[in-house]
Design an enzyme around this catalytic site. Structure first.
Site, PDB file in Angstrom:
ATOM      1  CD  GLU A   1      -2.979  -1.465   1.802  1.00 54.50           C
ATOM      2  OE1 GLU A   1      -2.869  -0.335   3.161  1.00 54.50           O
ATOM      3  OE2 GLU A   1      -3.540  -2.439   2.417  1.00 54.50           O
TER       4      GLU A   1
ATOM      5  CD  GLU B   1      -2.421  -5.966   4.134  1.00 59.80           C
ATOM      6  OE1 GLU B   1      -1.927  -5.525   3.563  1.00 59.80           O
ATOM      7  OE2 GLU B   1      -3.958  -5.773   4.637  1.00 59.80           O
TER       8      GLU B   1
END
Ligand code: GAL
Length: 828
Positions: free
Chosen positions: A424, A500
């Site tokens: 991220e 994720e």
């Protein structure tokens, strides 16, 4: 470290204050590589001149490494709940006095740290020798010019972790293993072998071994490199010699190709390892011996057919994991890591993402051994910060070295299948973010062109619009199950997976009625009905199961997370701007609720939901507990998770009917962009609504019409006794090995008392010490190092550690009004 051990047979034995006990897993030969963990001195303070030899340290605390000072606590809302509510920042010093025997004059002496958290600076005898800001990477420093032979030397390490430097609990201190290396001038340097298997067939495998050989001396020399491969039974299966000439003060890479006939593959079911032994001989004397474990296997990633291991598709049933070990903190312990991954494997896990940083060497050893494939992740931040004092501070200066070292260190592990360059990272939405992405991708391929690169993106469609996602080999999406199809349709050539997923939260053994819909409960606990409660991007595991089934091009998923970890107590822990931006609004929550397994390693109900999807051995699970005093006659939802065809529920022996998997559904409150806020119909859960009456609930799973699995929960009476059960009753007397003792509060008939919170006192005597206690309550402020623990939902955990003396450990557990329990663990 273990995979690459350096042994030096010609260098004389060291006289040091060293460990008598190198671990079963670690150092192979004490001649060349010494475990350097024992007898350090520690002080947490800003000290002037503590690097100097003569600094007065006699009153410092004596400790052995690995060491995590922060886990000693105390928990306090003066610390950030986001990093565990523990004192993870400040300045501390470590010193060690040691003697190197005169016989070692002329050797190369180095110290190797597997990782120091963080901002480590190192001095030897007052001379500064180097530093390493990133806490998750190993580094080696040359001490040779400063060593005083036959006299006392002092190594001093300053550690200076800053506040607001992580989004989870980082630990603090020299938390991984340390080694002292004594080498000949001619030696194989750190991470000096690179082993690949370019051709693999049933008949034979070509093993390509590149060995770096260094001549640190000022004389040129001829040498012979002898490389020998042994199978897992220690039998030599291939060997090859090569003459080399080593110019003074130089380093060279030597390539050899060896053949292994009828190779046994490293696979998830049978993770067979081979060992390569590299000997360097000068005048027929072995001056260096270095060992590397490796595996023979092929990996392939296909845009439509997913991940292929040895030619067969493997659906990645993965978990993301932070590095802490719950009550033990961040200090590395092989057995604690092994237990974590064994528990994960029993849930059906076959893959690990080391979120969001390089793991300890021990974690990869465990995964090599257990047959778990791994994505090794490098960074959580590049140049753009997520926290004020995170890695972005070091990125420009250190990223290339950190990334190259990570790959050099880990590229011989058969378990490692991908390199993740980031999680991220905020650059994913920057117009020119692709430039840095390409740069990092190129570094990975430069160090290892046998594995693809990846990253986890939480933005969509930005990283595609700015072409960033096209710079890496495999695209990981964080929390986008509803969009896999669209992403793939728009980018048919990409290889995609859920890097994720879910971020569902819950507390073990806690049930709130009526079933809640993303509400924070005033108890700081989350219900184990596992309907969506979590951050805004969270969704029930079922949503991802369905997305994976509908999109078979996906490699699989990595749930957030496998084990609960310290810090990031979402959905509690709102940012409190009155206290430095700490996450203390919902104090005392200070540990995560995300995982299907709690901080102690006890399964929550969700563990069985994953098991029902990820395993094939017949299983059935039922929830909630059956102690609803005062709710007699009220409707209680009963959920069952199974991999059988159908399940029948019995209440007090009476059938409530069968439910068929795939035909019957359960409606659960769910919330996720793409799945409207509302009820989600899941085929992965079977359920009944049952009026409560004390007694028992029993589920029977049927396969092909035959009973295949049963589980029963009975209404427990009053707490009467303590039950202790050790995960292993015989452990190694090596000063490190652990026995994990589950403590249950039971009624007189041996039923778990599901609401019991009795305080249990522990006494540990004999050949072991108490290492930690815990109960999995993410809001408990009790010390992990107390000699007692309250039960949480009827259970707590005691961890005992062997000393290095063989004998028996006697464990006694007492609690007022409960029958005392005792158990014995033997150390060998
Ligand atoms: C993700 C992040 C993880 C963790 C998780 C919690 O966005 O990558 O580190 O914070 O959210 O849901």
């Amino acid at each position: 470290m273990k995979a690459r051990k350096l042994i030096l047979s010609t260098v004389a034995f060291l006289a040091l204050f060293v460990a008598k006990n190198s671990s079963a897993q670690s150092v192979v030969d004490k001649k060349g590589v010494q475990n350097f963990n024992q007898n350090w001195l520690f002080k947490k303070d800003t000290l002037q001149g503590a690097e100097k030899i003569a600094y007065q340290d006699s009153n410092w605390k004596k400790i052995n490494l690995p060491h995590d000072w922060a886990i000693e606590g105390p928990f306090s809302n003066k610390n950030n709940a986001r990093t565990g509510g523990l004192p993870v920042h400040g300045i501390a010093w470590y010193r060690k006095h040691f003697v190197v025997d005169n016989k070692n004059k002329g050797s190369q002496i180095a110290v190797a740290f597997d990782g120091v958290m963080n901002n480590a600076k190192v001095w030897i005898n007052g001379n500064y020798v180097g530093e390493r800001p990133y806490g998750y990477i190993g580094f080696e420093l040359d001490l040779t010019p400063y060593i005083k032979y036959g006299q006392e030397n002092v190594i001093a390490v300053q550690v200076a972790p800053e506040d607001l430097s992580a989004r989870w609990y980082p630990g603090a201190g020299i938390y991984r293993n340390v080694y002292l290396k004594v080498k000949n001038d001619i030696h194989i340097p750190q991470w000096g072998t690179y082993i690949t298997t370019p051709i693999v067939s049933d008949a034979k495998a070509t093993v390509a071994i590149q060995t770096t050989i260094k001549n640190a001396g000022n004389l040129s020399s001829n040498a012979v490199l002898v490389t020998t491969i042994k199978n897992n039974k220690g039998v030599v299966v291939a060997s090859q010699s090569k003459a080399i000439s080593l110019v003074k003060s130089s380093e060279q890479k030597v390539s050899q190709n060896l053949e292994v006939l009828k190779p046994a593959r490293w696979d998830i079911q049978s993770p067979t390892l081979y060992t390569s032994i590299s000997q360097v001989k000068v005048n027929n004397q072995v001056v260096e011996e270095y060992q590397t474990n490796f595996g023979i296997r092929t990996i392939k990633f296909d845009a439509n057919n997913g991940f292929l291991l040895n030619g067969k598709r493997v659906q990645l049933n993965g978990v993301c994991m932070h590095h802490d070990l719950g009550p033990l903190g961040a200090a590395v312990n092989y057995r604690a890591n092994e237990r974590q991954m064994q528990i994960m494997k029993s849930m059906g896990t076959n893959a690990l993402r080391t979120s969001h940083n390089p793991p300890s060497p021990e974690i990869l050893e465990v995964c090599d051994k257990l047959g778990i494939v791994v994505i090794v992740e490098a960074f959580d931040e590049w140049q753009l910060p997520k926290v004020p004092n995170g890695y972005s501070k070091f990125f420009d200066q250190w990223h290339e070295k950190d990334l190259r070292d990570m790959i050099k260190r880990d590229r011989n592990h058969p378990s490692v299948i991908m390199w993740s360059i980031g999680n991220e990272i905020l650059e994913q939405s920057k117009k020119d973010g692709w430039i840095l992405t390409k740069h990092l991708n190129d570094i990975c391929h430069d160090e290892d062109n046998t594995r693809p690169t990846t990253a986890g993106f939480n933005y969509y469609p930005q990283p595609f619009m700015n072409k960033l996602a096209y710079q890496i080999d495999v695209v990981g999406m964080n929390y986008w199950p509803a969009d896999y199809k669209e992403i793939k349709e728009k980018n048919p050539n990409i290889i995609l997976y859920g890097s994720e997923t879910s971020s569902q939260t819950s507390s073990r053994g806690v049930y709130h009625l009526p079933i809640e819909f993303n509400e924070k409960h005033e108890t700081n606990q989350v219900s184990s009905y596992d309907t969506t409660v979590g951050p805004p991007w969270a969704y029930a595991p079922d949503v991802e199961f369905e997305a994976q089934e509908k999109n078979p091009f996906s490699l699989g998923e990595f749930i957030w997370t496998g084990f609960d970890y310290l810090g990031e107590p979402t959905p509690y822990g709102g940012r409190d701007n009155s206290t430095n931006g700490y996450w203390n609004k919902d104090w005392p929550s200070h540990a995560s609720y995300f995982a299907p397994v709690d901080l102690c390693g006890f399964p929550k109900d969700r563990y069985y939901l994953y098991q029902s999807q990820w395993t094939t051995k017949p299983m059935v699970h039922v929830l909630p507990h059956w102690n609803w005093e005062g709710k007699e006659g009220d409707i209680i939802p009963v959920y069952s998770y199974t991999n059988c065809d159908e399940v029948e529920l019995f209440v007090n022996g009476k059938s409530m009917g069968k439910k068929v998997k795939g035909k019957d559904f359960t409606e659960i409150p769910s919330e996720y962009h793409g799945f409207e806020k509302g009820m989600y119909k899941t085929k992965y859960r079977l359920s009944w609504n049952v009026p409560y009456q004390p007694g028992s609930i029993k589920v029977v799973g049927y396969k092909n019409g035959k009973q295949a699995a049963v589980k029963e929960i009975k209404t427990a009476g009053a707490p009467a006794l303590i039950k202790l059960s050790a995960d292993r009753n015989v452990i190694t007397a090596d000063g490190k090995d652990l026995s994990f003792i589950t403590v249950r509060i039971e009624d007189a008939n041996g039923n778990l008392c599901p609401n019991a919170d009795n305080l249990v006192n522990f006494k540990v005597e004999g050949a072991g010490i108490q290492a930690a206690v815990g109960n999995g309550d993410a809001a408990s402020l009790a010390s992990f190092q107390a000699n007692n623990s309250k039960a949480f939902s009827g259970m707590c955990l005691l961890i005992v550690k062997a000393t290095d003396k063989k004998g028996t450990i006697k464990i006694t557990a007492t609690s007022s009004n409960l029958k005392t329990a005792e158990t014995i663990v033997t150390t060998k």
